[in-house]
Scaffold this active site. Sequence first.
Site, PDB file in Angstrom:
ATOM      1  N   HIS A 201      -8.763  10.079  -2.362  1.00  0.00           N
ATOM      2  CA  HIS A 201      -9.492   9.241  -3.527  1.00  0.00           C
ATOM      3  C   HIS A 201     -10.428   8.645  -2.944  1.00  0.00           C
ATOM      4  O   HIS A 201     -11.488   8.503  -3.498  1.00  0.00           O
ATOM      5  CB  HIS A 201      -8.243   7.983  -3.913  1.00  0.00           C
ATOM      6  CG  HIS A 201      -8.066   6.901  -2.852  1.00  0.00           C
ATOM      7  ND1 HIS A 201      -7.037   7.300  -1.749  1.00  0.00           N
ATOM      8  CD2 HIS A 201      -8.557   5.781  -2.381  1.00  0.00           C
ATOM      9  CE1 HIS A 201      -6.968   6.176  -0.772  1.00  0.00           C
ATOM     10  NE2 HIS A 201      -8.011   5.124  -1.272  1.00  0.00           N
ATOM     11  N   ASP A 202     -10.636   8.521  -1.538  1.00  0.00           N
ATOM     12  CA  ASP A 202     -11.892   7.711  -1.116  1.00  0.00           C
ATOM     13  C   ASP A 202     -12.707   8.972  -0.318  1.00  0.00           C
ATOM     14  O   ASP A 202     -13.718   8.776   0.650  1.00  0.00           O
ATOM     15  CB  ASP A 202     -11.437   6.855   0.252  1.00  0.00           C
ATOM     16  CG  ASP A 202     -11.238   5.515  -0.309  1.00  0.00           C
ATOM     17  OD1 ASP A 202     -12.010   5.246  -1.287  1.00  0.00           O
ATOM     18  OD2 ASP A 202     -10.618   4.656   0.372  1.00  0.00           O
ATOM     19  N   LYS A 205     -16.297   8.726   0.563  1.00  0.00           N
ATOM     20  CA  LYS A 205     -17.105   8.007   1.572  1.00  0.00           C
ATOM     21  C   LYS A 205     -17.768   8.628   2.694  1.00  0.00           C
ATOM     22  O   LYS A 205     -18.396   8.046   3.395  1.00  0.00           O
ATOM     23  CB  LYS A 205     -15.749   7.027   2.197  1.00  0.00           C
ATOM     24  CG  LYS A 205     -15.315   5.723   1.397  1.00  0.00           C
ATOM     25  CD  LYS A 205     -14.488   4.902   2.234  1.00  0.00           C
ATOM     26  CE  LYS A 205     -14.307   3.857   1.345  1.00  0.00           C
ATOM     27  NZ  LYS A 205     -13.077   3.011   1.660  1.00  0.00           N
ATOM     28  N   HIS A 230     -19.220   5.486  -3.697  1.00  0.00           N
ATOM     29  CA  HIS A 230     -18.308   6.555  -3.009  1.00  0.00           C
ATOM     30  C   HIS A 230     -17.336   7.169  -4.160  1.00  0.00           C
ATOM     31  O   HIS A 230     -17.005   8.422  -3.941  1.00  0.00           O
ATOM     32  CB  HIS A 230     -17.453   6.035  -1.900  1.00  0.00           C
ATOM     33  CG  HIS A 230     -16.323   5.233  -2.338  1.00  0.00           C
ATOM     34  ND1 HIS A 230     -16.282   3.900  -2.693  1.00  0.00           N
ATOM     35  CD2 HIS A 230     -14.951   5.585  -2.398  1.00  0.00           C
ATOM     36  CE1 HIS A 230     -15.078   3.339  -2.879  1.00  0.00           C
ATOM     37  NE2 HIS A 230     -14.146   4.422  -2.890  1.00  0.00           N
ATOM     38  N   HIS A 254     -10.528   5.137  -9.316  1.00  0.00           N
ATOM     39  CA  HIS A 254      -9.538   4.289  -8.570  1.00  0.00           C
ATOM     40  C   HIS A 254      -9.972   2.932  -8.407  1.00  0.00           C
ATOM     41  O   HIS A 254      -8.736   1.963  -7.681  1.00  0.00           O
ATOM     42  CB  HIS A 254      -8.758   4.914  -7.464  1.00  0.00           C
ATOM     43  CG  HIS A 254      -9.927   5.066  -6.230  1.00  0.00           C
ATOM     44  ND1 HIS A 254     -10.790   6.164  -6.075  1.00  0.00           N
ATOM     45  CD2 HIS A 254     -10.223   4.244  -5.179  1.00  0.00           C
ATOM     46  CE1 HIS A 254     -11.777   5.903  -4.885  1.00  0.00           C
ATOM     47  NE2 HIS A 254     -11.260   4.733  -4.501  1.00  0.00           N
ATOM     48  N   HIS A 255     -11.165   2.636  -8.638  1.00  0.00           N
ATOM     49  CA  HIS A 255     -11.431   1.242  -8.554  1.00  0.00           C
ATOM     50  C   HIS A 255     -11.651   0.319  -9.979  1.00  0.00           C
ATOM     51  O   HIS A 255     -12.338  -0.474 -10.099  1.00  0.00           O
ATOM     52  CB  HIS A 255     -12.775   0.930  -7.585  1.00  0.00           C
ATOM     53  CG  HIS A 255     -12.569   1.139  -6.265  1.00  0.00           C
ATOM     54  ND1 HIS A 255     -11.990   0.350  -5.445  1.00  0.00           N
ATOM     55  CD2 HIS A 255     -12.773   2.122  -5.318  1.00  0.00           C
ATOM     56  CE1 HIS A 255     -11.735   0.638  -4.181  1.00  0.00           C
ATOM     57  NE2 HIS A 255     -12.260   1.956  -4.133  1.00  0.00           N
ATOM     58  N   ASP A 283      -3.422   1.340  -3.487  1.00  0.00           N
ATOM     59  CA  ASP A 283      -4.772   1.306  -2.594  1.00  0.00           C
ATOM     60  C   ASP A 283      -5.032  -0.301  -2.300  1.00  0.00           C
ATOM     61  O   ASP A 283      -5.054  -0.548  -0.970  1.00  0.00           O
ATOM     62  CB  ASP A 283      -5.983   1.897  -3.040  1.00  0.00           C
ATOM     63  CG  ASP A 283      -7.162   1.838  -2.496  1.00  0.00           C
ATOM     64  OD1 ASP A 283      -7.265   1.987  -1.296  1.00  0.00           O
ATOM     65  OD2 ASP A 283      -8.284   1.792  -3.220  1.00  0.00           O
TER      66      ASP A 283
HETATM   67 FE   LIG Z   1     -11.946   3.544  -2.753  1.00  0.00          FE
END
Ligand SMILES: [Fe+2]
Length: 333
Positions: A201-202, A205, A230, A254-255, A283
Amino acid sequence: MHTISELWEKQCKTIDFNHTKKNILIYISDDSQIVCSVIEKNLKENGFTTEVFTTIEKLVDRIKIKKPDVILLDFYFEESTSLEFIQNYAQSIPIICMSTTENPDDLNLIFNNQIVDFIPKPIHSDILCLKINNFTRRIEQMKDFETIQVFIDSLLYTIEIRDIYTRGHSERVSCISEHIAKYISLDEQQVQIIKRGALLHDIGKVGVRDSVLLKAGSLSNEEFAEIKNHTVFGYNTCINLNSFHPYLSIIRSHHEKLDGSGYPDGLKGSEIPIEVQIVSIADVFDALTSKRVYRDALSLETAFKILFEEYKKGFWDVEIINALRSLSEKKTI
Ligand SMILES: [Fe+2]
């Protein structure tokens, strides 16, 4: 800064992708030397590497030294069948059984022992090649998938070693998300997408500068925008990789929040897939219950209090939070 596609290309140069037929080792075992020779000639002409064994004993001795990718095994040998061998080895080595038998009892015995395929005798070369090609394609896909998994692991490692405070975060979010998905009875395919998507998911970054990602003090608007980006960075760089397609919505969204106040697209309600909603809550939960540079880890009680407050604001689905709380009470997570 490299895109994930560029990193992938670089990685490919260091990986042996030569999973061609020459790298598929096939053992042929039949008590008839003539049958073995005919099959071996056929497979060699099609580019496979083969070895021949006219007794089960010789086959077992060879396996102790080197395992093949697949065994083409006759069912009837001179004094016995190969059933015992199949029972002992079918779990660890793929076996394609060959036989003249039409006896339902024998066929039952053969198929009850996890062989990967069956070829009736006399063997037609077209059928043999078709079956072997299908099987080797599956092996190649599995090997490619393992390679992709190694690549993903190394990418995640490069993200997590940069920030000691988020180390292990992706693994934990993946584990929590998987448990929630199973708890609310999603199907196995959705569970797998959630599990792997949460790991990734991240991934965007990698596109955030250290000076911003690791900054201890408050962020400027510009720095905050870089962090938020990101999601889009991860999405744009993974979109060219077919293997990442099932996970794109988790990487990008996801945010997002159900009331439309999230980012990057301000999605609302059912515009956010259930898979994404699960990873989002996992998360946030992991972030709240982990130590950060600016605060200690919050207690479970405080973390759930915050999540329920956010549900009341319209951010989250209460069914997912309830599932998470039940799992937490049972100490499953
Ligand atoms: Fe994230």
